[in-house]
Motif scaffolding. Structure first.
Motif, PDB file in Angstrom:
ATOM      1  N   ASP A   1       2.133  17.680 -48.980  1.00 26.21           N
ATOM      2  CA  ASP A   1       3.191  16.780 -49.444  1.00 26.21           C
ATOM      3  C   ASP A   1       4.268  17.520 -50.228  1.00 26.21           C
ATOM      4  OD1 ASP A   1       1.513  17.231 -51.650  1.00 26.21           O
ATOM      5  OD2 ASP A   1       1.801  15.206 -52.454  1.00 26.21           O
ATOM      6  N   GLU A   2       3.918  18.637 -50.858  1.00 24.80           N
ATOM      7  CA  GLU A   2       4.898  19.416 -51.629  1.00 24.80           C
ATOM      8  C   GLU A   2       5.958  20.038 -50.725  1.00 24.80           C
ATOM      9  OE1 GLU A   2       3.209  22.317 -54.255  1.00 24.80           O
ATOM     10  OE2 GLU A   2       1.784  20.876 -55.089  1.00 24.80           O
ATOM     11  N   ILE A   3       5.536  20.588 -49.592  1.00 21.22           N
ATOM     12  CA  ILE A   3       6.508  21.220 -48.694  1.00 21.22           C
ATOM     13  C   ILE A   3       7.313  20.173 -47.924  1.00 21.22           C
ATOM     14  CG2 ILE A   3       4.882  21.603 -46.786  1.00 21.22           C
ATOM     15  CD1 ILE A   3       6.473  24.220 -46.224  1.00 21.22           C
ATOM     16  N   VAL A   4       6.682  19.066 -47.569  1.00 26.30           N
ATOM     17  CA  VAL A   4       7.360  18.034 -46.787  1.00 26.30           C
ATOM     18  C   VAL A   4       8.425  17.324 -47.611  1.00 26.30           C
ATOM     19  CG1 VAL A   4       7.010  15.788 -45.684  1.00 26.30           C
ATOM     20  CG2 VAL A   4       5.504  17.696 -45.140  1.00 26.30           C
ATOM     21  N   GLU A   5       8.135  17.083 -48.877  1.00 24.58           N
ATOM     22  CA  GLU A   5       9.086  16.373 -49.728  1.00 24.58           C
ATOM     23  C   GLU A   5      10.373  17.184 -49.868  1.00 24.58           C
ATOM     24  OE1 GLU A   5       9.419  15.096 -54.352  1.00 24.58           O
ATOM     25  OE2 GLU A   5       7.454  14.904 -53.417  1.00 24.58           O
ATOM     26  N   GLY A   6      11.452  16.620 -49.400  1.00 23.28           N
ATOM     27  CA  GLY A   6      12.746  17.288 -49.504  1.00 23.28           C
ATOM     28  C   GLY A   6      12.924  18.461 -48.547  1.00 23.28           C
ATOM     29  N   TYR A   7      12.096  18.568 -47.506  1.00 22.26           N
ATOM     30  CA  TYR A   7      12.189  19.688 -46.557  1.00 22.26           C
ATOM     31  C   TYR A   7      13.552  19.679 -45.870  1.00 22.26           C
ATOM     32  CZ  TYR A   7      11.080  22.966 -42.858  1.00 22.26           C
ATOM     33  OH  TYR A   7      11.093  24.039 -42.020  1.00 22.26           O
ATOM     34  N   ARG A   8      14.206  20.856 -45.840  1.00 26.59           N
ATOM     35  CA  ARG A   8      15.554  20.959 -45.274  1.00 26.59           C
ATOM     36  C   ARG A   8      15.680  22.078 -44.241  1.00 26.59           C
ATOM     37  NH1 ARG A   8      16.223  21.334 -50.536  1.00 26.59           N
ATOM     38  NH2 ARG A   8      17.108  23.400 -50.325  1.00 26.59           N
TER      39      ARG A   8
END
Length: 172
Positions: free
Chosen positions: A32-39
């Motif tokens: 969830d840390e990498i997915v949140e705000g992934y650009r």
């Protein structure tokens, strides 16, 4: 897992030192840390399948929706997930415990894929046939006697193209 994250950081530093590749590493402790705000800012993502809040497969599915180009490599002790990896176009799997040799081979393959993706070629008509030129190796194009000379890292090649045709081939 912190132990494996530390080991992979060490392997990445070792690989960078041996290969001369410049690597910038970011570490996340859960999907969830990498997915949140992934650009779409990463070239290669190493993902464990088992994580506390969001597993690696779910994270990979979310990442793939936003970034079809990123190279994903799973690092896991769960070989049964290999088939599911095709759905997210994973490049490879590395099974735990991870050996440096296996890891470096997978990383080399991932970097090669990135480099191939970056290259653009043109088909240059030359006397006696066609020459495939990597556009990144062209230093400059010179006009001489109604012909063009392409000066490249691997030599100079004369072609009957016009400057306008060369510009069209090299646009972008």
């Amino acid at each position: 897992e912190a132990v494996y994250a530390a080991q992979l950081r060490e392997y990445l530093a070792r690989y960078a030192a041996q290969s001369g590749e410049a690597l910038e590493v970011c570490c996340f402790s859960d999907g969830d840390e990498i997915v949140e705000g992934y650009r779409a800012q990463y070239d290669i993502i190493l993902l464990d399948v088992q994580m506390k809040f969001m597993d690696g497969m779910t994270a990979a599915e979310e990442i793939r929706r936003r970034d079809p180009e990123v190279v994903i490599i799973f690092i896991t002790n769960m070989a049964q997930y290999a088939i599911r990896g095709y759905a997210v176009d994973a490049l490879d799997y590395v099974l735990k415990p991870v050996s440096y040799f296996a890891f470096s081979q997978r990383l080399e393959r991932a970097i090669s894929r990135l480099k191939r993706r970056e290259r653009k070629y043109i088909a240059l008509p030359v006397k006696g046939g066609v020459r495939k030129l990597d556009t990144s190796e062209i230093y400059y194009v010179e006009s001489q006697d109604h012909d063009l000379t392409f000066h490249t890292r691997s030599g100079s090649f004369r072609s009957g193209l016009t400057m306008r045709q060369a510009e069209e081939h090299l646009s972008g």
